[in-house]
Design a protein around this motif. Structure first.
Motif, PDB file in Angstrom:
ATOM      1  N   PRO A   1      -9.166   8.510  -9.179  1.00  0.00           N
ATOM      2  CA  PRO A   1     -10.584   7.149  -9.145  1.00  0.00           C
ATOM      3  C   PRO A   1      -9.318   6.343 -10.515  1.00  0.00           C
ATOM      4  CG  PRO A   1     -11.155   8.967 -10.528  1.00  0.00           C
ATOM      5  CD  PRO A   1      -9.916   9.558 -10.226  1.00  0.00           C
ATOM      6  N   LEU A   2      -8.184   5.847  -8.822  1.00  0.00           N
ATOM      7  CA  LEU A   2      -7.254   4.788  -9.464  1.00  0.00           C
ATOM      8  C   LEU A   2      -6.913   3.513  -8.673  1.00  0.00           C
ATOM      9  CD1 LEU A   2      -4.581   4.881 -11.463  1.00  0.00           C
ATOM     10  CD2 LEU A   2      -3.586   6.475  -9.054  1.00  0.00           C
ATOM     11  N   VAL A   3      -6.685   2.618  -9.364  1.00  0.00           N
ATOM     12  CA  VAL A   3      -6.789   1.484  -8.193  1.00  0.00           C
ATOM     13  C   VAL A   3      -5.227   0.804  -8.469  1.00  0.00           C
ATOM     14  CG1 VAL A   3      -7.480  -0.840  -8.337  1.00  0.00           C
ATOM     15  CG2 VAL A   3      -9.156   0.625  -8.402  1.00  0.00           C
ATOM     16  N   ALA A   4      -4.221   0.227  -7.472  1.00  0.00           N
ATOM     17  CA  ALA A   4      -3.065  -0.171  -7.591  1.00  0.00           C
ATOM     18  C   ALA A   4      -2.982  -1.779  -7.523  1.00  0.00           C
ATOM     19  CB  ALA A   4      -2.597   0.688  -6.899  1.00  0.00           C
ATOM     20  N   ARG A   5      -2.507  -2.076  -8.751  1.00  0.00           N
ATOM     21  CA  ARG A   5      -2.432  -4.252  -8.052  1.00  0.00           C
ATOM     22  C   ARG A   5      -1.112  -4.599  -7.823  1.00  0.00           C
ATOM     23  NH1 ARG A   5      -5.255  -6.435 -12.367  1.00  0.00           N
ATOM     24  NH2 ARG A   5      -3.269  -6.877 -13.023  1.00  0.00           N
ATOM     25  N   VAL A   6      -0.685  -4.896  -6.531  1.00  0.00           N
ATOM     26  CA  VAL A   6       1.165  -4.596  -7.034  1.00  0.00           C
ATOM     27  C   VAL A   6       0.447  -6.494  -6.223  1.00  0.00           C
ATOM     28  CG1 VAL A   6       2.548  -4.297  -4.745  1.00  0.00           C
ATOM     29  CG2 VAL A   6       0.550  -3.075  -5.485  1.00  0.00           C
ATOM     30  N   PRO A   7       1.443  -7.477  -7.193  1.00  0.00           N
ATOM     31  CA  PRO A   7       1.858  -8.744  -7.190  1.00  0.00           C
ATOM     32  C   PRO A   7       2.670  -8.326  -5.974  1.00  0.00           C
ATOM     33  CG  PRO A   7       1.733  -8.111  -8.980  1.00  0.00           C
ATOM     34  CD  PRO A   7       1.416  -7.023  -8.532  1.00  0.00           C
ATOM     35  N   THR A   8       2.270  -9.356  -4.900  1.00  0.00           N
ATOM     36  CA  THR A   8       2.909  -9.789  -3.368  1.00  0.00           C
ATOM     37  C   THR A   8       3.246 -11.358  -3.511  1.00  0.00           C
ATOM     38  OG1 THR A   8       0.624  -9.589  -2.218  1.00  0.00           O
ATOM     39  CG2 THR A   8       1.825  -8.041  -2.605  1.00  0.00           C
TER      40      THR A   8
ATOM     41  N   GLU B   1      -7.278  -8.893  -1.248  1.00  0.00           N
ATOM     42  CA  GLU B   1      -5.077  -9.193  -1.519  1.00  0.00           C
ATOM     43  C   GLU B   1      -5.414 -10.591  -1.548  1.00  0.00           C
ATOM     44  OE1 GLU B   1      -3.605  -8.703   2.405  1.00  0.00           O
ATOM     45  OE2 GLU B   1      -5.749  -7.363   3.531  1.00  0.00           O
ATOM     46  N   ALA B   2      -4.973 -11.552  -2.062  1.00  0.00           N
ATOM     47  CA  ALA B   2      -5.014 -12.442  -1.927  1.00  0.00           C
ATOM     48  C   ALA B   2      -2.996 -12.887  -2.901  1.00  0.00           C
ATOM     49  CB  ALA B   2      -5.337 -13.572  -2.323  1.00  0.00           C
ATOM     50  N   PHE B   3      -3.217 -13.142  -3.997  1.00  0.00           N
ATOM     51  CA  PHE B   3      -2.311 -13.157  -4.693  1.00  0.00           C
ATOM     52  C   PHE B   3      -1.622 -11.625  -5.302  1.00  0.00           C
ATOM     53  CE2 PHE B   3      -2.916 -18.044  -5.293  1.00  0.00           C
ATOM     54  CZ  PHE B   3      -2.161 -18.119  -5.408  1.00  0.00           C
ATOM     55  N   SER B   4      -2.644 -10.457  -4.954  1.00  0.00           N
ATOM     56  CA  SER B   4      -1.969  -9.177  -4.777  1.00  0.00           C
ATOM     57  C   SER B   4      -2.664  -7.877  -4.544  1.00  0.00           C
ATOM     58  CB  SER B   4      -2.150  -8.888  -6.257  1.00  0.00           C
ATOM     59  OG  SER B   4      -1.072  -9.484  -7.735  1.00  0.00           O
ATOM     60  N   VAL B   5      -1.960  -7.643  -4.026  1.00  0.00           N
ATOM     61  CA  VAL B   5      -2.698  -6.687  -3.756  1.00  0.00           C
ATOM     62  C   VAL B   5      -3.495  -5.158  -4.174  1.00  0.00           C
ATOM     63  CG1 VAL B   5      -2.538  -4.559  -1.552  1.00  0.00           C
ATOM     64  CG2 VAL B   5      -1.784  -7.058  -0.703  1.00  0.00           C
ATOM     65  N   VAL B   6      -4.693  -4.651  -3.931  1.00  0.00           N
ATOM     66  CA  VAL B   6      -5.390  -4.324  -5.232  1.00  0.00           C
ATOM     67  C   VAL B   6      -6.256  -3.275  -4.219  1.00  0.00           C
ATOM     68  CG1 VAL B   6      -7.389  -4.080  -6.853  1.00  0.00           C
ATOM     69  CG2 VAL B   6      -5.827  -5.870  -6.499  1.00  0.00           C
ATOM     70  N   VAL B   7      -5.428  -1.630  -4.127  1.00  0.00           N
ATOM     71  CA  VAL B   7      -5.437  -0.785  -3.600  1.00  0.00           C
ATOM     72  C   VAL B   7      -5.999   0.921  -3.766  1.00  0.00           C
ATOM     73  CG1 VAL B   7      -4.543   0.683  -1.575  1.00  0.00           C
ATOM     74  CG2 VAL B   7      -3.448  -1.562  -2.443  1.00  0.00           C
TER      75      VAL B   7
ATOM     76  N   VAL C   1       0.421  -1.342   0.510  1.00  0.00           N
ATOM     77  CA  VAL C   1      -0.074   0.372   0.263  1.00  0.00           C
ATOM     78  C   VAL C   1       0.763   1.079   0.034  1.00  0.00           C
ATOM     79  CG1 VAL C   1      -2.296   1.115   1.429  1.00  0.00           C
ATOM     80  CG2 VAL C   1      -2.154  -0.790   0.707  1.00  0.00           C
ATOM     81  N   ALA C   2       2.028   1.207   0.541  1.00  0.00           N
ATOM     82  CA  ALA C   2       2.917   2.580   1.331  1.00  0.00           C
ATOM     83  C   ALA C   2       3.307   2.649  -0.470  1.00  0.00           C
ATOM     84  CB  ALA C   2       3.694   2.387   1.884  1.00  0.00           C
ATOM     85  N   ALA C   3       3.901   1.352  -0.997  1.00  0.00           N
ATOM     86  CA  ALA C   3       4.463   1.735  -2.070  1.00  0.00           C
ATOM     87  C   ALA C   3       3.750   2.562  -3.473  1.00  0.00           C
ATOM     88  CB  ALA C   3       5.703   0.787  -2.926  1.00  0.00           C
ATOM     89  N   ALA C   4       2.899   2.116  -3.566  1.00  0.00           N
ATOM     90  CA  ALA C   4       1.629   2.212  -5.082  1.00  0.00           C
ATOM     91  C   ALA C   4       1.839   3.442  -4.774  1.00  0.00           C
ATOM     92  CB  ALA C   4       0.746   0.801  -4.266  1.00  0.00           C
TER      93      ALA C   4
ATOM     94  N   GLU D   1      -3.185  13.151  -6.820  1.00  0.00           N
ATOM     95  CA  GLU D   1      -3.706  13.107  -5.209  1.00  0.00           C
ATOM     96  C   GLU D   1      -3.957  12.130  -4.134  1.00  0.00           C
ATOM     97  OE1 GLU D   1      -5.983  16.228  -1.817  1.00  0.00           O
ATOM     98  OE2 GLU D   1      -6.112  15.757  -4.577  1.00  0.00           O
ATOM     99  N   VAL D   2      -3.164  11.365  -3.253  1.00  0.00           N
ATOM    100  CA  VAL D   2      -3.909  10.147  -2.546  1.00  0.00           C
ATOM    101  C   VAL D   2      -3.877  10.785  -1.492  1.00  0.00           C
ATOM    102  CG1 VAL D   2      -2.996   8.224  -2.087  1.00  0.00           C
ATOM    103  CG2 VAL D   2      -2.642   8.796  -4.336  1.00  0.00           C
ATOM    104  N   THR D   3      -5.062  10.616  -0.442  1.00  0.00           N
ATOM    105  CA  THR D   3      -5.136  10.611   0.763  1.00  0.00           C
ATOM    106  C   THR D   3      -5.775   9.920   2.169  1.00  0.00           C
ATOM    107  OG1 THR D   3      -7.914  11.717   0.757  1.00  0.00           O
ATOM    108  CG2 THR D   3      -5.256  12.969   0.469  1.00  0.00           C
ATOM    109  N   GLU D   4      -6.513   8.632   1.106  1.00  0.00           N
ATOM    110  CA  GLU D   4      -7.579   7.632   1.512  1.00  0.00           C
ATOM    111  C   GLU D   4      -7.100   6.230   1.061  1.00  0.00           C
ATOM    112  OE1 GLU D   4     -10.880   8.590   3.421  1.00  0.00           O
ATOM    113  OE2 GLU D   4     -10.957  10.825   2.546  1.00  0.00           O
ATOM    114  N   PRO D   5      -6.116   5.743   0.787  1.00  0.00           N
ATOM    115  CA  PRO D   5      -5.383   4.506   0.099  1.00  0.00           C
ATOM    116  C   PRO D   5      -6.219   3.447   0.950  1.00  0.00           C
ATOM    117  CG  PRO D   5      -4.042   5.132   1.888  1.00  0.00           C
ATOM    118  CD  PRO D   5      -3.833   6.197   1.336  1.00  0.00           C
TER     119      PRO D   5
END
Length: 320
Positions: free
Chosen positions: A52-59, A40-46, A18-21, A31-35
């Protein structure tokens, strides 16, 4: 088997993701104020609110010698390119965000992609029924994709080394199961590792871009409509790959829908082989249990199904 991003604690990994995304998005001018973690499973989706932006972070990544972040990034570029192209054709798809460049971003050992936010429908009951008509329609669209994609690389990149890990983990997979899996892989690997060998084994079975990860189930229902999602494993392959393990009723419905789009019916021999590959991939995924403990409960039914299945999907028998 440790995580590919260096942490064995899922909560710590999620917080880092979450912090990296968030940081990477801010560096791109968002502008991101409330991630807020959506999944979350194979990836963290934030959801990087208020944008109106979603980050997907494979973990959850294979910590094996053949795997590295460059390989993941190459896969992500394929996914971004394919979904962007589909969106340009008017296909309902969870596509890349227009707020940031269409490119994976590195941060804190992760490779991050950014997507358009879709508004979830409130109190929506999960729908796990196969959607064969939607898969046939997707295949018809994907046939026109003009870009280059690899051939079924997801199997060869993961299965053999995961089985090597499981050799020393009888707590996860019995030695006799590891032995069968390795013997199956010896039969299957030459065919799925080479487009030329595959086409020689299955003449007349056309290959094209395929979703690669059960598109029948990877449909998001949102206020914006129902869209295709999660093209992380997109590749060139037989269309049978996308209908594996959905059941004969769904396969029959797919064939009817495919005919409407001018596509051939599914080849049952190919289907048996890719179903075995899917089960073998699931069995191999036991090597990831330390990273994703829920797999310890989710995978045993698939392991039991695999144990009772025909060896190598009948490929060895047909090759005799």
């Amino acid at each position: 088997m440790s995580t590919g991003n260096g942490s064995a604690d899922p909560q710590t990994t999620t917080a880092r993701a979450v912090a990296a995304a968030t940081e990477a998005a801010r560096e791109l001018g968002v502008e991101v104020t409330e991630p807020r973690v959506l999944y979350e499973a194979f990836s963290v989706v934030v959801h990087l609110a208020p944008a109106p932006l979603v980050a997907r972070v494979p973990t959850v990544l294979p910590a094996v010698p053949s795997w590295n972040l460059d390989l993941l990034t190459a896969r992500q570029r394929n996914e971004l390119d394919v979904t962007a192209w589909l969106a340009e054709q008017g296909v309902p798809v969870a596509g890349p965000s227009s707020l940031v460049p269409r490119e994976p971003v590195r941060g804190d050992g992760f490779s991050i992609t950014y997507w358009r936010y879709l508004t979830p429908l409130p109190d929506l009951e999960p729908d796990y029924a196969p959607k064969p008509e939607a898969v046939a329609e997707l295949h018809a669209h994907l046939r026109g994709y003009p870009g280059d994609l690899p051939f079924l690389t997801t199997f060869t990149e993961f299965v053999p080394e995961a089985l090597r890990v499981l050799e020393s983990r009888p707590d996860l997979l019995r030695p006799e199961d590891v032995d069968r899996a390795r013997r199956e892989w010896a039969v299957l690997a030459p065919v799925v590792g080479s487009r030329e060998r595959f086409e020689a084994e299955f003449p007349g079975v056309d290959l094209q871009p395929v979703h690669g990860d059960a598109p029948s189930y990877n449909l998001i229902r949102a206020e914006e409509g129902t869209v295709y999602a999660d093209f992380e494993l997109v590749s060139i392959g037989p269309r049978e790959r996308d209908m594996a393990l959905t059941g004969e009723e769904a396969v029959a419905a797919y064939d009817v829908a495919a005919a409407r789009h001018g596509l051939r019916p599914l080849d049952r021999r190919v289907l048996a082989v890719v179903e075995n590959l899917g089960m073998l991939e699931a069995v191999s995924s036991l090597a990831l249990v330390d990273q994703l403990p829920l797999l310890a409960e989710a995978l045993p039914p698939m392991v039991e199904q695999w144990r009772s299945s025909e060896f190598a999907g009948g490929l060895g028998r047909h090759s005799d």
